[in-house]
Design an enzyme around this catalytic site. Structure first.
Site, PDB file in Angstrom:
ATOM      1  N   ASP A 313       0.855  -1.178   0.000  1.00 47.99           N
ATOM      2  CA  ASP A 313       0.000   0.000   0.000  1.00 47.99           C
ATOM      3  C   ASP A 313       0.905   1.247   0.000  1.00 47.99           C
ATOM      4  O   ASP A 313       2.123   1.147   0.122  1.00 47.99           O
ATOM      5  CB  ASP A 313      -0.938  -0.020   1.215  1.00 47.99           C
ATOM      6  N   GLU A 519     -10.370   6.598   4.726  1.00 46.05           N
ATOM      7  CA  GLU A 519      -9.373   5.975   5.598  1.00 46.05           C
ATOM      8  C   GLU A 519      -9.459   6.501   7.038  1.00 46.05           C
ATOM      9  O   GLU A 519     -10.532   6.666   7.593  1.00 46.05           O
ATOM     10  CB  GLU A 519      -7.984   6.109   4.970  1.00 46.05           C
TER      11      GLU A 519
END
Length: 634
Positions: A313, A519
């Site tokens: 990521d 997020e």
């Protein structure tokens, strides 16, 4: 008209050209890796055998477009570029602008000694959502409410076409997280708390990539052609199970639980030929997934026989240490040894290249690990057809935001709506609403705000507010278009109770919910919607018949307000096509959606999922009232 030239002998000139071509052909070495008639594994072996260490390490690097250039691609042999959320070539950039940017970077990659094409990736997680004028589909939680995998597959195919319209062949989707706690800021990226629904919705993969042939070896990446894109199953594994839903935190669960709840989507994704798998920021029982060799190399690559590439990521390897980036060389060693093949080092890529080079030269990381990583990356590039067709073209620019895709998104919106309440008395339903009412009120912060309707991962990473950042239809505009021309539609974002009482409205539609987030910014321990949302509900529903349309990425606190409402609709984060909401409100279509996750009474109950011992929800998993399409609703 200029000087007179001496006439050249055409036969002599032709002979010279033929001789030059013959000499060039004699000099040109046969390159097996460029021969599309040869088996892919032979091409990979040939190419890896020709590569130097800098060329190999360059392939393992993915950088953000903001630091990329043709020269960077050429000088560092970079294997991939991404657009992070909101990283675009310009505000409201056209498809042609995107194509020209991608091709400029690809020209740099193709000008290297071996001319290995780069892959361009982007977070197309609910349509091609970074791009101006693209169709933005409902977020995954809404699609989970449809219970319709073929619909999700069609959305994948439409998304692939819109990506190809801008020259981009790689989507960081689908997110196959199983969100077990709505306090998690990424819960809307999860189709459901139920692993079976998540598993079914991996149909997005053949939508994006094309249907895998029946004889394809298991685990081998597959991309059908130029109308398809490579997909990415993410985030491996357990990202939706962290303690208290805290993003990037620790998932505490035994092996059987991990395998039963969080793993099924990966089994299915690999069977469907998914090209790549992205690793989760989170930990499993205290071990960072980005450093988990047992799970990445041992289980994903070994037991499940995944043959595509594993990608980190965004700055994911930095987070192996606490604080992040505290001992970067250690993090590089742990991540690459664990089995990560392509590392997303969006900004400071030279540090990664230097550290990995040092680790290989010292023998800390064996060349066999580097060769495995590069072979996997090349396997995906061959599957994508990049060696044969490295450059993007403008043949599909008309696919971006086209009407058929917007109609598909509208269908997805109406099928995603979950009707939670329909009338204070079951014998007197409020829905469907009459289209020919004399005067109606529309209220709420989310009624006329396209950005709020789309949620996070829309144009910007954290989403946007207002109606001028992309094209679409707000719910207010959709209401005005749905009712009879004689109906007076009054809009006030936060009307006072006296105003509502004194205006003799037939009914009100209150559209409220969460502001956009993505997020960690979306992590919430209280799960309340901000004011003036609740005030609008109180002022309006206390004064006139009302339907509340809730725009949110997850269940939120609805007590003690439900009693005051006549109708309640969970609309999730519907995207750009607000008419999907009014299709059901006014009865052109019936309500059919079912809750993809449990709706709690109080946050004190969390985490609470279907099947738990102390299961006492406000609305249970799978709940959803249905209505029939209205006849003669005028």
């Amino acid at each position: 008209m200029g000087t007179t030239r001496k006439k050249q002998n055409p036969i002599l000139l032709l002979g010279t050209v033929i001789l030059a071509l013959f000499l060039a052909a004699a000099d040109a070495e046969y390159l097996l890796y460029k021969d599309s008639s040869k088996p892919v594994e032979d091409r990979i072996k040939d190419l890896v055998g020709r590569m130097t260490l800098p060329e190999k390490i360059g392939q393992m690097v993915q950088i953000d477009r903001s630091v990329a250039s043709a020269d960077v691609m050429k000088n560092y042999f970079i294997g991939s570029i991404l657009s992070g959320g909101g990283s675009v070539p310009g505000q409201k950039a056209s498809p042609e602008t995107w194509i020209n940017m991608v091709n400029e970077f690809q020209t740099g990659a193709m000008s290297t000694r071996l001319a290995i094409p780069m892959i361009y990736g982007i977070d197309a997680v609910h349509g091609h959502n970074n791009v101006y004028n693209a169709t933005i589909f409902p977020h995954n939680i809404g699609l989970g409410a449809t219970r319709e995998p073929p619909l999700v597959k069609r959305i994948g195919a439409a998304t692939a076409l819109e990506m190809r319209a801008t020259g981009i062949p790689y989507a960081f989707a689908p997110c196959i997280a199983v969100c077990r706690d709505p306090r998690w800021g990424r819960c809307y990226e999860s189709y459901s708390e139920d692993p079976d629904i998540v598993k079914a919705m991996t149909e997005l993969i053949p939508g994006l990539q094309g249907d895998i042939p029946a004889n394809s070896p298991q685990g081998v990446p597959f991309v059908a052609g130029k109308k398809n894109v490579a997909a990415c199953a993410k985030h491996f594994v357990g990202d939706g199970g962290t303690v208290k839903g805290i993003n990037e935190n620790n998932t505490i669960i035994d092996w059987n639980g991990l395998r039963k709840i969080h793993m099924p989507g990966y089994f299915t994704s690999i069977i469907k030929g998914v090209s790549t798998v992205m690793i989760s920021y989170s930990s499993w029982n205290g071990v960072k997934m980005h450093a988990n060799q047992h799970m990445i190399t041992g289980y994903l690559k070994g037991t499940l026989n995944f043959r595509g590439f594993v990608i980190s990521d965004w700055q994911g390897i930095d987070r192996i240490t606490s604080p992040p980036h505290a001992n970067y060389t250690y993090s590089v060693e742990k991540a690459v040894t664990a089995g990560i093949d392509m590392v997303m080092v969006p900004l400071n890529y030279t540090e990664f290249i230097d550290d990995l080079t040092l680790l290989v030269n010292k023998g800390v990381i064996p060349m066999s690990r580097i060769d495995d990583a590069v072979s996997r990356i090349l396997r995906v590039k061959y599957a994508m057809g990049l060696f044969e067709n490295p450059m993007a073209d403008d043949s599909m620019v008309d696919e971006l935001g086209k009407q058929e895709h917007r109609q598909l998104a509208r269908e997805a919106v109406r099928k995603s709506l979950v009707l939670l309440k329909n009338g204070k008395d079951s014998k007197q339903p409020i829905l469907p609403l009459a289209k020919n009412a004399p005067k109606i009120l529309v209220a709420g912060s989310h009624a006329d705000n396209l950005g709020y309707q789309c949620g996070g991962w829309s144009i910007e990473w954290q989403g946007f507010t207002g109606n001028d950042r992309t094209s679409g239809t707000t719910i207010l505009t959709a209401i005005k278009g749905a009712v009879d021309p004689t109906t007076q539609v009054m809009f006030q974002e936060n009307p006072a109770a006296d105003y509502v009482k004194s205006n003799n409205f037939s009914y009100a539609i209150v559209v409220v919910g969460e502001p956009p987030y993505a997020e960690t910014a979306g992590d919430s321990l209280n799960l309340t919607i901000p004011d003036p949302g609740l005030t609008a509900i109180q002022n309006v529903c206390g004064s006139v018949k009302c339907v509340v349309v809730l725009i949110s990425g997850r269940p939120v606190v609805m007590e003690p307000y439900v009693d005051s409402m006549d109708g309640l609709v969970a609309a999730w984060l519907p995207g750009t096509e607000g008419q999907g909401v009014t299709d059901a409100l006014f009865g052109d279509y019936g309500f059919t959606g079912k809750l993809p996750r449990t709706w709690f009474k109080s946050v004190d109950q969390l985490p609470m999922n279907v099947g738990d011992k102390h299961y006492d929800p406000l609305f249970p998993f799978g709940f959803g009232l249905t209505t029939e399409a209205a006849k003669g609703n005028y």
